[in-house]
Each structure stands twice: as C-alpha cells, then as structure tokens.
Design a protein around this motif. Structure first.
Motif, mmCIF file in Angstrom:
data_model
loop_
_atom_site.group_PDB
_atom_site.id
_atom_site.type_symbol
_atom_site.label_atom_id
_atom_site.label_comp_id
_atom_site.label_asym_id
_atom_site.label_seq_id
_atom_site.Cartn_x
_atom_site.Cartn_y
_atom_site.Cartn_z
ATOM 1 N N TRP A 216 -17.524 1.515 -4.690
ATOM 2 C CA TRP A 216 -16.509 2.563 -4.765
ATOM 3 C C TRP A 216 -15.263 2.066 -5.501
ATOM 4 O O TRP A 216 -14.620 2.829 -6.228
ATOM 5 N N MET A 217 -14.940 0.774 -5.334
ATOM 6 C CA MET A 217 -13.761 0.227 -6.012
ATOM 7 C C MET A 217 -14.010 0.146 -7.513
ATOM 8 O O MET A 217 -13.109 0.429 -8.305
ATOM 9 N N HIS A 218 -15.209 -0.216 -7.915
ATOM 10 C CA HIS A 218 -15.526 -0.259 -9.347
ATOM 11 C C HIS A 218 -15.395 1.127 -9.958
ATOM 12 O O HIS A 218 -14.836 1.284 -11.057
ATOM 13 N N LYS B 23 0.833 -1.211 0.000
ATOM 14 C CA LYS B 23 0.000 0.000 0.000
ATOM 15 C C LYS B 23 0.866 1.259 0.000
ATOM 16 O O LYS B 23 0.604 2.203 -0.753
ATOM 17 N N LEU C 105 -13.342 8.754 -3.375
ATOM 18 C CA LEU C 105 -13.833 7.380 -3.402
ATOM 19 C C LEU C 105 -13.101 6.482 -2.399
ATOM 20 O O LEU C 105 -13.713 5.682 -1.684
ATOM 21 N N VAL C 106 -11.786 6.610 -2.322
ATOM 22 C CA VAL C 106 -10.990 5.748 -1.456
ATOM 23 C C VAL C 106 -11.169 6.106 0.016
ATOM 24 O O VAL C 106 -11.262 5.219 0.873
ATOM 25 N N LYS D 26 -13.551 3.605 -8.782
ATOM 26 C CA LYS D 26 -12.126 3.962 -8.776
ATOM 27 C C LYS D 26 -11.404 3.314 -9.954
ATOM 28 O O LYS D 26 -10.619 3.969 -10.651
ATOM 29 N N TRP E 80 -12.701 -6.220 -1.790
ATOM 30 C CA TRP E 80 -12.927 -4.861 -2.300
ATOM 31 C C TRP E 80 -13.600 -4.881 -3.667
ATOM 32 O O TRP E 80 -14.302 -3.946 -4.029
ATOM 33 N N GLN F 76 -17.260 -4.066 -3.901
ATOM 34 C CA GLN F 76 -17.720 -2.763 -3.418
ATOM 35 C C GLN F 76 -17.796 -1.764 -4.571
ATOM 36 O O GLN F 76 -16.886 -1.681 -5.405
ATOM 37 N N VAL G 6 -13.720 8.287 1.486
ATOM 38 C CA VAL G 6 -15.108 8.370 1.948
ATOM 39 C C VAL G 6 -15.869 7.075 1.689
ATOM 40 O O VAL G 6 -16.753 6.711 2.464
ATOM 41 N N ARG G 7 -15.548 6.392 0.604
ATOM 42 C CA ARG G 7 -16.237 5.162 0.198
ATOM 43 C C ARG G 7 -17.759 5.373 0.219
ATOM 44 O O ARG G 7 -18.482 4.730 0.981
ATOM 45 N N PRO G 8 -18.236 6.282 -0.646
ATOM 46 C CA PRO G 8 -19.640 6.684 -0.579
ATOM 47 C C PRO G 8 -20.644 5.605 -0.978
ATOM 48 O O PRO G 8 -21.834 5.728 -0.688
#
Length: 141
Positions: free
Chosen positions: A81-83, A7, A135-136, A85, A76, A79, A138-140
């Motif tokens: 948000w990952m799509h 990471k 997106l990363v 991103k 992930w 989820q 807040v992960r709305p």
C-alpha cells in the motif's frame, strides 16, 4: 511523541497542498472564461500567489514530513500500500508542476484550452486524494 507531531504536521501540510490543487484549476476555469485584460491580469496574479506562496511550500512540507515519517517507520517501505501511495504522490507532484506550467502559459496569454478542459483537469487531484486516503486507511495490500 515525535512521530505523532510529524504525522500531524504532514496531514496539515497535505490539506493545504490539496486546497491549492483544488482551487488553482478552478482559477484556470475563470481565467479561460475571462474576456477583458484586467480580469486576466487579476487571475494571473491570484494564480501566481497561490502556486508560489501556498501550494509549493505546502508540497515541500508534505514531502519533507512524509520522508520524516518513513525514516521513523521504515518498515512501511516493505508494504504494498505504501508503494502504491508513493506512486500516487509522484503523480501528484507531476500534476502540481503541470499546474505551474499552465499558470505561466495563461499569464503569457498563450492559453489554447477551453474552460471545459480545466473543469475536467480539476477532477484529477480528487481522484488521487480518494485513492491515497483509501490506501492509508484500509491498507488493502
């Protein structure tokens, strides 16, 4: 512990990639404004070295390390948000390749765009970066 190292390196690579994505179009602005052959040649060299020596290796490292993170945390991928991103990352890779085509066109003296175009073009990665960070963090969805 491996996850944290990957990471950290992913973030470092991403910062290097974005530094190039912010700077290369700025070089295009100056290149498009230059009026003499030595200046145009100097900008061509700078653009090539930035694109090939920094941006492309940083992009590859970002993508490889990102895939590594997804392999270590496959949940992930379920989820939203990952799509979103990943869709933005695909757009960013396309933008990167557009920059490559532009630097080659400028180097051949085939520029048909004004410095104003490149100034606006320079804002695209800023918008993508803002969206990715939101997106990363807040992960709305």
């Amino acid at each position: 512990m491996l996850y944290l190292w990957i990471k950290a390196l992913h973030i470092v690579a991403m910062v290097c990639w974005f530094a190039g994505l912010f700077y290369l179009p700025r070089l295009f602005v100056y290149h498009a404004m230059s009026e003499d052959a030595p200046s145009r040649e100097r900008f061509s060299i700078m653009e090539r070295k930035l694109y090939r020596g920094i941006m492309t290796p940083a992009m590859i490292a970002t993508l490889v390390l990102g895939v590594g993170l997804l392999m270590l945390a496959p949940a992930w991928m379920s989820q939203g948000w990952m799509h979103a991103k990943l869709a933005l990352v695909i757009l960013l890779v396309g933008y990167h390749h557009m920059c490559g085509a532009m630097y080659k066109r400028l180097a051949r003296g085939e520029n048909k765009r004004s410095h104003v175009f490149y100034r606006w073009f320079n804002e695209v990665p800023v918008l993508i970066l803002i969206a990715i960070v939101i997106l990363v963090v807040v992960r709305p969805f």
